[in-house]
Design an enzyme around this catalytic site. Structure first.
Site, PDB file in Angstrom:
ATOM      1  N   ASP A  46       0.841  -1.192   0.000  1.00 58.53           N
ATOM      2  CA  ASP A  46       0.000   0.000   0.000  1.00 58.53           C
ATOM      3  C   ASP A  46       0.878   1.244   0.000  1.00 58.53           C
ATOM      4  O   ASP A  46       1.853   1.338   0.754  1.00 58.53           O
ATOM      5  CB  ASP A  46      -0.901   0.026   1.238  1.00 58.53           C
ATOM      6  CG  ASP A  46      -1.717   1.308   1.305  1.00 58.53           C
ATOM      7  OD1 ASP A  46      -2.673   1.436   0.515  1.00 58.53           O
ATOM      8  OD2 ASP A  46      -1.377   2.189   2.121  1.00 58.53           O
ATOM      9  N   TYR A  51       2.993  10.275   0.609  1.00 60.83           N
ATOM     10  CA  TYR A  51       4.169   9.770   1.297  1.00 60.83           C
ATOM     11  C   TYR A  51       5.450  10.258   0.629  1.00 60.83           C
ATOM     12  O   TYR A  51       5.964   9.675  -0.325  1.00 60.83           O
ATOM     13  CB  TYR A  51       4.162   8.242   1.337  1.00 60.83           C
ATOM     14  CG  TYR A  51       2.941   7.631   1.991  1.00 60.83           C
ATOM     15  CD1 TYR A  51       2.136   8.355   2.866  1.00 60.83           C
ATOM     16  CD2 TYR A  51       2.583   6.312   1.725  1.00 60.83           C
ATOM     17  CE1 TYR A  51       1.021   7.789   3.461  1.00 60.83           C
ATOM     18  CE2 TYR A  51       1.471   5.734   2.320  1.00 60.83           C
ATOM     19  CZ  TYR A  51       0.700   6.483   3.181  1.00 60.83           C
ATOM     20  OH  TYR A  51      -0.407   5.918   3.765  1.00 60.83           O
ATOM     21  N   LYS A  77      -3.573   5.767  -3.308  1.00 60.91           N
ATOM     22  CA  LYS A  77      -4.644   6.646  -2.829  1.00 60.91           C
ATOM     23  C   LYS A  77      -4.818   7.853  -3.739  1.00 60.91           C
ATOM     24  O   LYS A  77      -3.913   8.218  -4.497  1.00 60.91           O
ATOM     25  CB  LYS A  77      -4.323   7.096  -1.396  1.00 60.91           C
ATOM     26  CG  LYS A  77      -4.117   5.910  -0.447  1.00 60.91           C
ATOM     27  CD  LYS A  77      -3.754   6.356   0.945  1.00 60.91           C
ATOM     28  CE  LYS A  77      -3.496   5.161   1.836  1.00 60.91           C
ATOM     29  NZ  LYS A  77      -2.213   4.484   1.528  1.00 60.91           N
TER      30      LYS A  77
END
Length: 336
Positions: A46, A51, A77
């Site tokens: 994931d 990030y 995401k």
């Protein structure tokens, strides 16, 4: 397709640390950790554009782009679009503050519209070096907003990201979608909608050994009734349950440190690794389908896998219950 059928195993790898969360992780250390995860059988990964402003996806892509695409499950995401231009000055990440201060300096747009969702997916695919995502989470929708602004951002996601992802799932472009958040309220609101319906959600830090009361009261009963699965992110509560000093992305307050010490005392008395307690607790709820701890060192992967399979005596869970360190509503491993 239910979330449990999409995910191949109960443990995956959360790549937030690969985005230089808390510290600058050298490239060789990041590569060694990701390769250790693969070599030890991890097949669910994931990530997110947030990030490190794309750094985690780039690092993950260096590994996965060289592997057979059908050999692993990949989620990322939407909600942030990473631009090529550099952000002047410090960026505002709300409650996550300077969490990725050592990441790339690229400017980040926070948007949950249909157009931003499609742009976000395109950017992720490029950074990851792959042709598709299996699961897409709507990241941090309505995070750090309050009152009418909170509802406005949620409505932006409902009419934008939710509908785009539901369409992509129905067309077979992705296998599943849901919310990736560290608050229960957006998921509860989403599950109350007539449509579009998510397949699951990634809940970070809200169903852990340290923090699970609120999720048990409303969210998890709703999810169980609707057959919606949960991926547990942040099972070590930002690190405090794995020997670190952070909780909720900040230095842990005294009351949390004291609670961890109480848990650790019971764990030591029963010869149980606290990591084993943390992972196995998060997976014990019937809604949980996977847990995704992160790491920045290869040895941590070995520890996580050992913790997942460690034999934990029932007496340990009974002592936690008697000490009121877990909710009486929380299902415990072994049916305790």
């Amino acid at each position: 397709m239910t979330l449990g059928k999409v995910l191949p195993e109960h443990i995956g790898f959360g790549t937030a640390p690969m985005g230089n969360m808390f510290r600058a992780v050298p490239d060789d250390e990041a590569s060694a950790t990701l390769n250790a995860a693969w070599d030890q059988g991890i097949r669910y990964y994931d990530s997110a554009p947030l990030y490190g402003a794309g750094l985690a996806e780039i690092r993950l892509g260096e590994l996965l782009s060289q592997k057979p695409r059908d050999a692993y499950v990949l989620s990322s995401k939407v909600g942030r679009v990473i631009l090529d231009e550099v952000e002047p000055g410090s960026r505002d990440l709300g409650e996550k503050g300077s969490l990725f201060a050592a990441g790339r300096p690229n400017k980040i747009l926070h948007e949950w519209t249909a157009d931003a969702t499609e742009r976000s997916i395109e950017g992720s695919l490029k950074r990851l070096g792959v042709d598709r995502l299996d699961i897409v989470w709507v990241h941090d929708v309505a995070q750090d907003f309050h009152g009418d602004l909170w509802l406005g951002k949620f409505e932006e996601a409902r009419t934008g990201a939710f509908r785009v992802l539901a369409r992509l799932r129905d067309e077979g472009v992705i296998k599943a979608w849901g919310l990736g958040v560290n608050r229960t309220e957006p998921v509860e609101l989403t599950l109350a909608l007539d449509e579009p319906k998510p397949d699951g959600f990634l809940l970070a830090g809200r169903y852990t050994l340290l923090d699970h009361e609120h999720a048990l009261q409303r969210l998890l009963p709703m999810a169980q009734e609707q057959g919606v699965g949960m991926v547990v992110g942040g099972p070590y509560s930002s690190g405090i349950l794995a020997g670190g000093s952070h909780f909720e992305y900040q230095d842990a307050p005294a009351e949390i440190v004291e609670r961890v010490e109480r848990i650790k005392a019971i764990a030591d008395r029963n010869r149980v690794a606290i990591k084993a307690a943390a992972l196995q607790f998060s997976l014990a709820h019937p809604v949980s389908v996977a847990v995704i701890p992160g790491a920045t060192k290869p040895s941590r992967i070995t520890e996580d896998l050992a913790a997942l399979h460690e034999q934990v005596p029932k007496r340990f869970w009974q002592e936690l219950r008697e000490a009121r360190l877990v909710s009486p509503m929380a299902p415990l491993p072994g049916g305790v």
